[in-house]
Write a protein that holds these residues in place. Structure first.
Motif, PDB file in Angstrom:
ATOM      1  N   ALA A 157       0.831  -1.205   0.000  1.00  0.00           N
ATOM      2  CA  ALA A 157       0.000   0.000   0.000  1.00  0.00           C
ATOM      3  C   ALA A 157       0.867   1.257   0.000  1.00  0.00           C
ATOM      4  CB  ALA A 157      -0.922  -0.008   1.211  1.00  0.00           C
ATOM      5  N   MET A 158       1.945   1.230   0.785  1.00  0.00           N
ATOM      6  CA  MET A 158       2.845   2.381   0.834  1.00  0.00           C
ATOM      7  C   MET A 158       3.575   2.576  -0.490  1.00  0.00           C
ATOM      8  SD  MET A 158       2.463   3.865   3.731  1.00  0.00           S
ATOM      9  CE  MET A 158       3.939   4.886   3.844  1.00  0.00           C
ATOM     10  N   ALA A 159       3.990   1.465  -1.126  1.00  0.00           N
ATOM     11  CA  ALA A 159       4.713   1.544  -2.393  1.00  0.00           C
ATOM     12  C   ALA A 159       3.814   2.098  -3.504  1.00  0.00           C
ATOM     13  CB  ALA A 159       5.243   0.170  -2.771  1.00  0.00           C
ATOM     14  N   LEU A 160       2.575   1.644  -3.550  1.00  0.00           N
ATOM     15  CA  LEU A 160       1.631   2.129  -4.563  1.00  0.00           C
ATOM     16  C   LEU A 160       1.427   3.634  -4.439  1.00  0.00           C
ATOM     17  CD1 LEU A 160      -0.926  -0.789  -4.313  1.00  0.00           C
ATOM     18  CD2 LEU A 160       0.382  -0.198  -6.382  1.00  0.00           C
ATOM     19  N   LYS A 161       1.395   4.118  -3.219  1.00  0.00           N
ATOM     20  CA  LYS A 161       1.246   5.551  -2.987  1.00  0.00           C
ATOM     21  C   LYS A 161       2.535   6.284  -3.293  1.00  0.00           C
ATOM     22  CE  LYS A 161      -0.218   8.867   0.553  1.00  0.00           C
ATOM     23  NZ  LYS A 161      -0.688   9.029   1.947  1.00  0.00           N
ATOM     24  N   ASP A 162       3.670   5.726  -2.863  1.00  0.00           N
ATOM     25  CA  ASP A 162       4.967   6.368  -3.048  1.00  0.00           C
ATOM     26  C   ASP A 162       5.325   6.507  -4.529  1.00  0.00           C
ATOM     27  OD1 ASP A 162       7.572   7.374  -2.019  1.00  0.00           O
ATOM     28  OD2 ASP A 162       8.345   5.563  -3.008  1.00  0.00           O
ATOM     29  N   LEU A 163       4.945   5.524  -5.339  1.00  0.00           N
ATOM     30  CA  LEU A 163       5.264   5.534  -6.773  1.00  0.00           C
ATOM     31  C   LEU A 163       4.181   6.227  -7.603  1.00  0.00           C
ATOM     32  CD1 LEU A 163       6.689   1.911  -7.096  1.00  0.00           C
ATOM     33  CD2 LEU A 163       7.981   4.050  -6.991  1.00  0.00           C
ATOM     34  N   GLY A 199      -5.268   6.756 -13.133  1.00  0.00           N
ATOM     35  CA  GLY A 199      -6.262   5.904 -13.773  1.00  0.00           C
ATOM     36  C   GLY A 199      -5.696   4.713 -14.521  1.00  0.00           C
ATOM     37  N   ARG A 200      -4.429   4.752 -14.878  1.00  0.00           N
ATOM     38  CA  ARG A 200      -3.822   3.601 -15.554  1.00  0.00           C
ATOM     39  C   ARG A 200      -3.621   2.418 -14.608  1.00  0.00           C
ATOM     40  NH1 ARG A 200       1.465   6.431 -17.647  1.00  0.00           N
ATOM     41  NH2 ARG A 200       1.212   7.323 -15.567  1.00  0.00           N
ATOM     42  N   TYR A 201      -3.515   2.719 -13.311  1.00  0.00           N
ATOM     43  CA  TYR A 201      -3.173   1.682 -12.345  1.00  0.00           C
ATOM     44  C   TYR A 201      -4.232   1.468 -11.266  1.00  0.00           C
ATOM     45  CZ  TYR A 201       1.378   2.955 -14.312  1.00  0.00           C
ATOM     46  OH  TYR A 201       2.408   3.235 -15.178  1.00  0.00           O
ATOM     47  N   HIS A 202      -5.044   2.477 -10.978  1.00  0.00           N
ATOM     48  CA  HIS A 202      -5.857   2.447  -9.760  1.00  0.00           C
ATOM     49  C   HIS A 202      -7.255   2.992 -10.000  1.00  0.00           C
ATOM     50  CE1 HIS A 202      -7.231   4.762  -6.101  1.00  0.00           C
ATOM     51  NE2 HIS A 202      -7.130   3.550  -5.610  1.00  0.00           N
ATOM     52  N   GLN A 203      -8.205   2.423  -9.267  1.00  0.00           N
ATOM     53  CA  GLN A 203      -9.584   2.912  -9.263  1.00  0.00           C
ATOM     54  C   GLN A 203     -10.145   2.727  -7.865  1.00  0.00           C
ATOM     55  OE1 GLN A 203     -12.163   5.016 -10.605  1.00  0.00           O
ATOM     56  NE2 GLN A 203     -11.555   3.954 -12.452  1.00  0.00           N
ATOM     57  N   ALA A 204     -10.700   3.798  -7.309  1.00  0.00           N
ATOM     58  CA  ALA A 204     -11.321   3.731  -5.983  1.00  0.00           C
ATOM     59  C   ALA A 204     -12.830   3.572  -6.155  1.00  0.00           C
ATOM     60  CB  ALA A 204     -11.001   4.977  -5.177  1.00  0.00           C
ATOM     61  N   ILE A 205     -13.391   2.555  -5.515  1.00  0.00           N
ATOM     62  CA  ILE A 205     -14.826   2.284  -5.612  1.00  0.00           C
ATOM     63  C   ILE A 205     -15.462   2.604  -4.272  1.00  0.00           C
ATOM     64  CG2 ILE A 205     -16.580   0.581  -6.188  1.00  0.00           C
ATOM     65  CD1 ILE A 205     -14.562   1.206  -8.420  1.00  0.00           C
ATOM     66  N   ARG A 206     -16.444   3.487  -4.292  1.00  0.00           N
ATOM     67  CA  ARG A 206     -17.085   3.899  -3.038  1.00  0.00           C
ATOM     68  C   ARG A 206     -17.861   2.735  -2.434  1.00  0.00           C
ATOM     69  NH1 ARG A 206     -21.297   8.976  -2.352  1.00  0.00           N
ATOM     70  NH2 ARG A 206     -21.422   8.948  -0.078  1.00  0.00           N
ATOM     71  N   ALA A 207     -17.566   2.433  -1.163  1.00  0.00           N
ATOM     72  CA  ALA A 207     -18.238   1.339  -0.466  1.00  0.00           C
ATOM     73  C   ALA A 207     -19.289   1.854   0.509  1.00  0.00           C
ATOM     74  CB  ALA A 207     -17.217   0.481   0.287  1.00  0.00           C
ATOM     75  N   SER A 208     -19.067   3.032   1.046  1.00  0.00           N
ATOM     76  CA  SER A 208     -20.019   3.654   1.980  1.00  0.00           C
ATOM     77  C   SER A 208     -19.762   5.146   1.964  1.00  0.00           C
ATOM     78  CB  SER A 208     -19.841   3.088   3.401  1.00  0.00           C
ATOM     79  OG  SER A 208     -18.599   3.514   3.943  1.00  0.00           O
ATOM     80  N   SER A 209     -20.461   5.862   2.829  1.00  0.00           N
ATOM     81  CA  SER A 209     -20.289   7.312   2.855  1.00  0.00           C
ATOM     82  C   SER A 209     -18.909   7.724   3.346  1.00  0.00           C
ATOM     83  CB  SER A 209     -21.350   7.951   3.764  1.00  0.00           C
ATOM     84  OG  SER A 209     -21.229   7.444   5.088  1.00  0.00           O
ATOM     85  N   ALA A 224      -1.389  -3.627 -14.941  1.00  0.00           N
ATOM     86  CA  ALA A 224      -0.265  -2.726 -15.182  1.00  0.00           C
ATOM     87  C   ALA A 224       0.397  -2.292 -13.878  1.00  0.00           C
ATOM     88  CB  ALA A 224      -0.753  -1.493 -15.954  1.00  0.00           C
ATOM     89  N   ALA A 225      -0.394  -2.152 -12.806  1.00  0.00           N
ATOM     90  CA  ALA A 225       0.172  -1.786 -11.511  1.00  0.00           C
ATOM     91  C   ALA A 225       1.068  -2.896 -10.981  1.00  0.00           C
ATOM     92  CB  ALA A 225      -0.949  -1.476 -10.521  1.00  0.00           C
ATOM     93  N   VAL A 226       0.614  -4.143 -11.111  1.00  0.00           N
ATOM     94  CA  VAL A 226       1.420  -5.286 -10.656  1.00  0.00           C
ATOM     95  C   VAL A 226       2.726  -5.354 -11.442  1.00  0.00           C
ATOM     96  CG1 VAL A 226       1.501  -7.796 -10.461  1.00  0.00           C
ATOM     97  CG2 VAL A 226      -0.629  -6.564  -9.951  1.00  0.00           C
ATOM     98  N   GLN A 227       2.639  -5.218 -12.758  1.00  0.00           N
ATOM     99  CA  GLN A 227       3.823  -5.312 -13.596  1.00  0.00           C
ATOM    100  C   GLN A 227       4.799  -4.172 -13.325  1.00  0.00           C
ATOM    101  OE1 GLN A 227       4.538  -7.961 -15.311  1.00  0.00           O
ATOM    102  NE2 GLN A 227       2.538  -8.824 -14.753  1.00  0.00           N
ATOM    103  N   ARG A 228       4.286  -2.999 -13.064  1.00  0.00           N
ATOM    104  CA  ARG A 228       5.183  -1.879 -12.783  1.00  0.00           C
ATOM    105  C   ARG A 228       5.896  -2.072 -11.452  1.00  0.00           C
ATOM    106  NH1 ARG A 228       3.958   4.583 -11.848  1.00  0.00           N
ATOM    107  NH2 ARG A 228       6.132   5.101 -11.432  1.00  0.00           N
ATOM    108  N   LEU A 229       5.200  -2.584 -10.448  1.00  0.00           N
ATOM    109  CA  LEU A 229       5.849  -2.851  -9.167  1.00  0.00           C
ATOM    110  C   LEU A 229       6.937  -3.908  -9.313  1.00  0.00           C
ATOM    111  CD1 LEU A 229       3.023  -2.845  -6.449  1.00  0.00           C
ATOM    112  CD2 LEU A 229       5.060  -1.412  -6.519  1.00  0.00           C
ATOM    113  N   ARG A 230       6.637  -4.957 -10.044  1.00  0.00           N
ATOM    114  CA  ARG A 230       7.641  -6.006 -10.263  1.00  0.00           C
ATOM    115  C   ARG A 230       8.869  -5.450 -10.979  1.00  0.00           C
ATOM    116  NH1 ARG A 230       3.529 -10.824 -12.278  1.00  0.00           N
ATOM    117  NH2 ARG A 230       3.070 -11.696 -10.195  1.00  0.00           N
TER     118      ARG A 230
END
Length: 334
Positions: A284-290, A296-306, A316-322
């Motif tokens: 989680a820290m690496a995804l934010k740090d990078l 939008g190429r790597y991440h999408q936030a889906i609202r679960a509640s208010s 693409a996110a997995v491949q970039r981290l690797r």
């Protein structure tokens, strides 16, 4: 008992608000053969009356000459600029509206691209509302907050259409007139409008026209607006992406990209961690740090509640981290 007469600045303000709403109404009518003209006439009238309301409240005279006539709209708005009620950008936008209004009232308005009308109406109405809210806060509450506008055209922006009109000034009389009307509004300094010949003199003998017009700086320093109808089919999210354009091209495109979330972003953060062999917290820290989180190429936030969202990531996110770990085996996001 005689009813007390409403103060002058409030009469001006009431009329200004009514004119602004009618301007939007004229533009949005399904059938209006005088659409651009009526819209510009009413929006210019709204701004003239609002400017005079502000000046009268501040006990500044709006009279001129010996016949007790009042100043024109362009002069009233310029006085708001001089008193720092308006900044330069809003002033130049409104002055273009007034310039086009004069053309529509006293002769025949040249063809005005939809994008130019959208831009001027949207920002003139936005700045109108902001000015009322700042100068007369208790009188802004009854102003409508939303207007529905429907568009099915593949449109660009004010900047794009103005640049195209400028590129045609030497061979198209209607484009030359439109550029003159917009330029004289921006260049108005409180004295007199530039004539068409004076505007033409700015670029006469020059290979390129745009750098010699004040329109050029207006486009570079102004936000653009585009009406984008987005249809979101069942189980699709609708994302509107803005990208920074070239410094040589002020027409910012708007890209609408349809996303099927579970297909395009199949991995939860825990599943990304499993695929790269790291802990959930580290991943989680690496995804934010990078800077992948929020991209939008790597991440999408889906609202679960208010108050919470589910974070999903693409292949693409997995491949970039690797790849990043392979190139930087000692990397740590902490």
């Amino acid at each position: 008992m005689a009813q007390r007469r409403r103060r002058e600045y409030l009469q001006l303000l009431d009329a200004a608000k009514a004119a602004a709403e009618m301007s939007v109404d004229c533009f949005n009518r399904v059938r209006n053969p005088y659409r651009n003209e009526s819209t510009l006439i009413l929006m210019a009238n709204a701004w003239e009356l609002l400017a005079k309301a502000v000046l009268v409240q501040a006990k500044v005279s709006i009279r001129r000459g010996n016949r007790n006539e009042t100043i024109g709209g362009e002069h009233a708005v310029m006085r708001l600029r001089q008193r720092q009620v308006l900044e330069s950008g809003p002033t130049e936008t409104v002055q273009q509206v007034i310039s086009l209004r004069h053309a529509a009232t006293h002769h025949v308005l040249p063809p005005v691209p939809e994008e130019v009308m959208h831009h001027l109406l949207f920002y003139a109405a936005k700045f109108f509302r902001q000015t009322v809210e700042r100068q007369f806060p208790t009188h802004a509450k009854d102003m409508p907050g939303n207007f529905l506008s429907i568009s099915f055209s593949d449109m660009t922006t004010y900047a794009d259409k103005v640049q195209k009109a400028v590129s045609r000034v030497r061979r198209s009389p209607s484009d030359r007139q439109l550029v003159w009307l917009l330029e004289r509004g921006i260049a108005f300094d409180g004295s007199a409008y530039l004539t068409e010949k004076q505007v033409e003199a700015k670029y006469r003998g020059k290979k390129h026209v745009m750098p010699y017009l004040q329109l050029n700086e207006f486009i570079r320093s102004s936000d653009m607006v585009r009406v984008v109808p987005v249809e979101a089919p069942k189980n699709f999210t609708a994302d509107v992406t803005l990208r920074r354009g070239s410094a040589r091209d002020a027409s910012l495109p708007v890209v609408v990209h349809k996303t099927e979330v579970e297909t395009d972003y199949p991995f939860l953060t825990k599943e990304v961690a499993e695929r790269i062999g790291r802990s959930l917290h580290w991943t989680a820290m690496a995804l934010k740090d990078l800077d992948m989180k929020g991209d939008g190429r790597y991440h999408q936030a889906i609202r679960a509640s208010s108050s919470s969202s589910i974070q999903r990531y693409s292949e693409a996110a997995v491949q970039r981290l690797r790849a990043h770990l392979q190139d930087n085996p000692r990397y740590t996001p902490f």
